[in-house]
Design an enzyme around this catalytic site. Sequence first.
Site, PDB file in Angstrom:
ATOM      1  N   SER A 135      22.794  23.309  39.167  1.00  0.00           N
ATOM      2  CA  SER A 135      22.426  23.730  37.810  1.00  0.00           C
ATOM      3  C   SER A 135      22.616  25.227  37.578  1.00  0.00           C
ATOM      4  O   SER A 135      22.415  26.044  38.479  1.00  0.00           O
ATOM      5  CB  SER A 135      20.946  23.389  37.590  1.00  0.00           C
ATOM      6  N   GLU A 137      20.542  26.907  36.136  1.00  0.00           N
ATOM      7  CA  GLU A 137      19.221  27.517  36.360  1.00  0.00           C
ATOM      8  C   GLU A 137      19.185  28.270  37.686  1.00  0.00           C
ATOM      9  O   GLU A 137      18.310  29.101  37.904  1.00  0.00           O
ATOM     10  CB  GLU A 137      18.141  26.439  36.349  1.00  0.00           C
ATOM     11  N   TYR A 159      11.845  24.742  39.780  1.00  0.00           N
ATOM     12  CA  TYR A 159      13.021  23.885  39.595  1.00  0.00           C
ATOM     13  C   TYR A 159      14.284  24.613  40.070  1.00  0.00           C
ATOM     14  O   TYR A 159      15.081  24.063  40.841  1.00  0.00           O
ATOM     15  CB  TYR A 159      13.162  23.502  38.112  1.00  0.00           C
TER      16      TYR A 159
HETATM   17  P1  NDP Z   1      17.083  13.455  33.310  1.00  0.00           P
HETATM   18  O1  NDP Z   1      15.778  14.154  33.392  1.00  0.00           O
HETATM   19  O2  NDP Z   1      17.481  12.786  32.044  1.00  0.00           O
HETATM   20  O3  NDP Z   1      17.134  12.340  34.470  1.00  0.00           O
HETATM   21  C1  NDP Z   1      16.597  12.592  35.742  1.00  0.00           C
HETATM   22  C2  NDP Z   1      16.722  11.325  36.543  1.00  0.00           C
HETATM   23  O4  NDP Z   1      16.143  11.526  37.854  1.00  0.00           O
HETATM   24  C3  NDP Z   1      15.981  10.120  35.941  1.00  0.00           C
HETATM   25  O5  NDP Z   1      16.782   8.969  36.100  1.00  0.00           O
HETATM   26  C4  NDP Z   1      14.729  10.027  36.806  1.00  0.00           C
HETATM   27  O6  NDP Z   1      14.176   8.729  36.872  1.00  0.00           O
HETATM   28  C5  NDP Z   1      15.318  10.410  38.160  1.00  0.00           C
HETATM   29  N1  NDP Z   1      14.277  10.730  39.135  1.00  0.00           N
HETATM   30  C6  NDP Z   1      13.188  11.508  38.973  1.00  0.00           C
HETATM   31  N2  NDP Z   1      12.433  11.515  40.091  1.00  0.00           N
HETATM   32  C7  NDP Z   1      13.070  10.715  40.989  1.00  0.00           C
HETATM   33  C8  NDP Z   1      12.773  10.306  42.310  1.00  0.00           C
HETATM   34  N3  NDP Z   1      11.673  10.717  42.949  1.00  0.00           N
HETATM   35  N4  NDP Z   1      13.637   9.479  42.932  1.00  0.00           N
HETATM   36  C9  NDP Z   1      14.747   9.027  42.301  1.00  0.00           C
HETATM   37  N5  NDP Z   1      15.086   9.383  41.030  1.00  0.00           N
HETATM   38  C10 NDP Z   1      14.247  10.219  40.380  1.00  0.00           C
HETATM   39  O7  NDP Z   1      18.196  14.494  33.772  1.00  0.00           O
HETATM   40  P2  NDP Z   1      19.726  14.632  33.316  1.00  0.00           P
HETATM   41  O8  NDP Z   1      20.341  13.317  33.235  1.00  0.00           O
HETATM   42  O9  NDP Z   1      19.777  15.563  32.164  1.00  0.00           O
HETATM   43  O10 NDP Z   1      20.318  15.461  34.558  1.00  0.00           O
HETATM   44  C11 NDP Z   1      20.861  14.792  35.695  1.00  0.00           C
HETATM   45  C12 NDP Z   1      20.854  15.748  36.870  1.00  0.00           C
HETATM   46  O11 NDP Z   1      21.604  16.914  36.558  1.00  0.00           O
HETATM   47  C13 NDP Z   1      19.460  16.249  37.286  1.00  0.00           C
HETATM   48  O12 NDP Z   1      19.489  16.439  38.682  1.00  0.00           O
HETATM   49  C14 NDP Z   1      19.354  17.599  36.590  1.00  0.00           C
HETATM   50  O13 NDP Z   1      18.462  18.436  37.293  1.00  0.00           O
HETATM   51  C15 NDP Z   1      20.788  18.070  36.702  1.00  0.00           C
HETATM   52  N6  NDP Z   1      21.231  18.991  35.678  1.00  0.00           N
HETATM   53  C16 NDP Z   1      21.095  18.671  34.350  1.00  0.00           C
HETATM   54  C17 NDP Z   1      21.584  19.500  33.372  1.00  0.00           C
HETATM   55  C18 NDP Z   1      21.459  19.180  31.927  1.00  0.00           C
HETATM   56  O14 NDP Z   1      21.650  20.090  31.107  1.00  0.00           O
HETATM   57  N7  NDP Z   1      21.196  17.937  31.551  1.00  0.00           N
HETATM   58  C19 NDP Z   1      22.281  20.754  33.736  1.00  0.00           C
HETATM   59  C20 NDP Z   1      22.390  20.975  35.170  1.00  0.00           C
HETATM   60  C21 NDP Z   1      21.885  20.113  36.078  1.00  0.00           C
HETATM   61  P3  NDP Z   1      13.022   8.259  35.846  1.00  0.00           P
HETATM   62  O15 NDP Z   1      13.741   7.781  34.635  1.00  0.00           O
HETATM   63  O16 NDP Z   1      12.361   7.170  36.607  1.00  0.00           O
HETATM   64  O17 NDP Z   1      12.157   9.443  35.588  1.00  0.00           O
HETATM   65  P1  GDR Z   2      16.395  24.459  30.343  1.00  0.00           P
HETATM   66  O1  GDR Z   2      16.270  23.524  29.051  1.00  0.00           O
HETATM   67  O2  GDR Z   2      15.108  25.028  30.741  1.00  0.00           O
HETATM   68  O3  GDR Z   2      17.522  25.408  30.056  1.00  0.00           O
HETATM   69  O4  GDR Z   2      16.820  23.394  31.455  1.00  0.00           O
HETATM   70  P2  GDR Z   2      15.150  23.417  27.900  1.00  0.00           P
HETATM   71  O5  GDR Z   2      15.835  22.711  26.782  1.00  0.00           O
HETATM   72  O6  GDR Z   2      13.880  22.865  28.410  1.00  0.00           O
HETATM   73  O7  GDR Z   2      14.887  24.951  27.513  1.00  0.00           O
HETATM   74  C1  GDR Z   2      15.911  25.795  27.011  1.00  0.00           C
HETATM   75  C2  GDR Z   2      15.314  27.080  26.461  1.00  0.00           C
HETATM   76  O8  GDR Z   2      14.565  26.801  25.277  1.00  0.00           O
HETATM   77  C3  GDR Z   2      13.361  27.563  25.315  1.00  0.00           C
HETATM   78  N1  GDR Z   2      12.344  26.917  24.462  1.00  0.00           N
HETATM   79  C4  GDR Z   2      11.870  25.674  24.637  1.00  0.00           C
HETATM   80  N2  GDR Z   2      12.160  24.733  25.551  1.00  0.00           N
HETATM   81  C5  GDR Z   2      11.522  23.533  25.458  1.00  0.00           C
HETATM   82  N3  GDR Z   2      11.829  22.563  26.335  1.00  0.00           N
HETATM   83  N4  GDR Z   2      10.577  23.293  24.488  1.00  0.00           N
HETATM   84  C6  GDR Z   2      10.234  24.227  23.556  1.00  0.00           C
HETATM   85  O9  GDR Z   2       9.406  23.975  22.701  1.00  0.00           O
HETATM   86  C7  GDR Z   2      10.920  25.483  23.624  1.00  0.00           C
HETATM   87  N5  GDR Z   2      10.866  26.608  22.873  1.00  0.00           N
HETATM   88  C8  GDR Z   2      11.733  27.467  23.386  1.00  0.00           C
HETATM   89  C9  GDR Z   2      12.987  27.605  26.782  1.00  0.00           C
HETATM   90  O10 GDR Z   2      12.045  28.641  27.040  1.00  0.00           O
HETATM   91  C10 GDR Z   2      14.358  27.817  27.414  1.00  0.00           C
HETATM   92  O11 GDR Z   2      14.685  29.175  27.412  1.00  0.00           O
HETATM   93  C11 GDR Z   2      17.757  22.367  31.193  1.00  0.00           C
HETATM   94  C12 GDR Z   2      17.371  21.157  32.076  1.00  0.00           C
HETATM   95  O12 GDR Z   2      18.184  20.063  31.728  1.00  0.00           O
HETATM   96  C13 GDR Z   2      17.588  21.467  33.545  1.00  0.00           C
HETATM   97  O13 GDR Z   2      17.391  20.288  34.301  1.00  0.00           O
HETATM   98  C14 GDR Z   2      19.032  21.964  33.718  1.00  0.00           C
HETATM   99  O14 GDR Z   2      19.286  22.271  35.073  1.00  0.00           O
HETATM  100  C15 GDR Z   2      19.267  23.186  32.849  1.00  0.00           C
HETATM  101  O15 GDR Z   2      19.064  22.810  31.494  1.00  0.00           O
HETATM  102  C16 GDR Z   2      20.690  23.711  32.976  1.00  0.00           C
END
Ligand code: NDP
Ligand code: GDR
Length: 334
Positions: A135, A137, A159
């Site tokens: 990520s 992050e 995270y």
């Molecule tokens: P989501 O939060 O939508 O999905 C996370 C998934 O992980 C869910 O299927 C969840 O299952 C599963 N999970 C949680 N805990 C466990 C566990 N203990 N064992 C097995 N599975 C588990 O995330 P995204 O689809 O958005 O992201 C996918 C991956 O990419 C994640 O690793 C995230 O950190 C990473 N990522 C995401 C980004 C983004 O912008 N979306 C950017 C960069 C990285 P359940 O439904 O049961 O909770």
């Molecule tokens: P992020 O996504 O932390 O970048 O992680 P999120 O959408 O939670 O926050 C983005 C930014 O928005 C600001 N923010 C808020 N965020 C949330 N969730 N709710 C609010 O009300 C709010 N107001 C302001 C946050 O402070 C932050 O700066 C996501 C996740 O998908 C991670 O798993 C992934 O790795 C990274 O993107 C890349």
Amino acid sequence: MPSSQPTALVTGITGQDGLYLAELLLAKGYAVHGVVRGQNNPRRGLVERLVPDVHLHTGDLTDMSSLLRALRAARPDEVYNLGAVSYVAYSWDNAALTTDVTAKGVLTMLEAVRLHCADHRGDDLGAVRFYQASSSEMFGASPESPQHERTLLWPRSPYGVSKVFGHHMTINYRESYGMHASSGILFNHESPRRGEEFVTRKVSRAVAAISLGLADELALGNLEAQRDWGFAGDYVEAMWLMLQQEEPDDYVIATGETHSIRDLVDVAFRHVGIDDWSGHVRHDPALIRPAEVDRLVGDASKAREVLGWKPRVGFEELVSMMVDADVAALRTGW
Ligand code: NDP
Ligand code: GDR
């Protein structure tokens, strides 16, 4: 890729990316297996409805034997490790759980793949290609901009720290055992399937509700943070492309554009015809994070050059797509 039907195992299949990746792999002719955690996971039904051809296995990233069983049942050519505790704000309140799943879970999965290859694939550690969901992050407070594959990692949350562990462990298994293990450093990617805890979906859902007269207010934290937002459907294609390369490697996946939360809110409200949204947005100090990542913008040149990957959906199109989907869902009472 093998000449017979290729097979993939996906952790995190119930998440945003898991669903898009499953659709992509099925369209490419893969047999797709997914790991679902919990004894009565409420999202299991969603997977069964949207991608009924996926074979589901019960498993948890904290439970090695469940992962070994899933590997033995699926016999995958490719493993996509998408499972994680992925909500950054939640990770401060649940730091140990986040570390167990998002950090140590990667090691458990890598080790399960290594043991599976030793026991069932003739000790051929290249027999299973591995993708780790790293990520942006991880870059956190790094002063370099835009961020690329060699940028200093300076995570700002439990995270982010966990993802750094998983990232380096993936590289270590590649270097130590010759595993075909790749790490995709993906910047934020969104879609109508994004969880409502994340800011894009929170905004699209609230703006849709306000436009329909169902709500009046949207509470947000920091409006000044900037993110490089792309479309999840484009990003899962990059995951697949990484595992089709002869050599495993790490790639930044990003659009190269950054926007503030304020821009996001502005585009979303303007899309439903509300130009002055100040009366609808309330600042909630409780939503400010203990440590913020102020600005992320990625340099995906390597992915463009080596993988031939580039994003298709731009920022305004993405926000409009999400708001439209929420308007449609709210109209049908979803
Ligand atoms: P989501 O939060 O939508 O999905 C996370 C998934 O992980 C869910 O299927 C969840 O299952 C599963 N999970 C949680 N805990 C466990 C566990 N203990 N064992 C097995 N599975 C588990 O995330 P995204 O689809 O958005 O992201 C996918 C991956 O990419 C994640 O690793 C995230 O950190 C990473 N990522 C995401 C980004 C983004 O912008 N979306 C950017 C960069 C990285 P359940 O439904 O049961 O909770
Ligand atoms: P992020 O996504 O932390 O970048 O992680 P999120 O959408 O939670 O926050 C983005 C930014 O928005 C600001 N923010 C808020 N965020 C949330 N969730 N709710 C609010 O009300 C709010 N107001 C302001 C946050 O402070 C932050 O700066 C996501 C996740 O998908 C991670 O798993 C992934 O790795 C990274 O993107 C890349």
